[in-house]
Design an enzyme around this catalytic site. Sequence first.
Site, PDB file in Angstrom:
ATOM      1  N   GLU A  21       0.837  -1.202   0.000  1.00 28.86           N
ATOM      2  CA  GLU A  21       0.000   0.000   0.000  1.00 28.86           C
ATOM      3  C   GLU A  21       0.875   1.257   0.000  1.00 28.86           C
ATOM      4  OE1 GLU A  21      -4.025  -1.018   2.304  1.00 28.86           O
ATOM      5  OE2 GLU A  21      -2.211  -1.379   3.503  1.00 28.86           O
ATOM      6  N   LYS A  98     -12.047   3.627   1.712  1.00 28.57           N
ATOM      7  CA  LYS A  98     -10.892   2.963   1.103  1.00 28.57           C
ATOM      8  C   LYS A  98     -11.401   1.801   0.257  1.00 28.57           C
ATOM      9  CE  LYS A  98      -6.483   0.913   2.560  1.00 28.57           C
ATOM     10  NZ  LYS A  98      -5.664   0.567   3.728  1.00 28.57           N
TER      11      LYS A  98
END
Length: 119
Positions: A21, A98
């Site tokens: 990420e 998200k």
Amino acid sequence: MDRIILEDLSFFAYHGVHDEEARLGQRFHVDLTVWADLSTAGETDNYDDAICYARLTRTVEDVVMGQRFKLIERLAQAIADAVLADERIAKVAVRVHKPGAPLPIATGSVSVAIERERG
């Protein structure tokens, strides 16, 4: 109390617990609601009496793009703190969405929503 609502502000950033990420990044969406007395601007129609939507957007952008957080809970808190720096704002609600969160299923998404008031 009056509200200003900004929805679906979209940013490509590098938040998350996993190394991938931080390296690859992903899309984040932010919804923001601020509570403030907007009556003066409503009466005068004077820009100087208003809370600037563009400034609110830039405040969110500065936090999302300017720092890296492992948790979206912390990202939401940092956005709330930055928005509440404007003393005209009494309360803020922040939702960080998200959509690319690593989940153990084929589809889905994760959001965190918080509300903070001037103490």
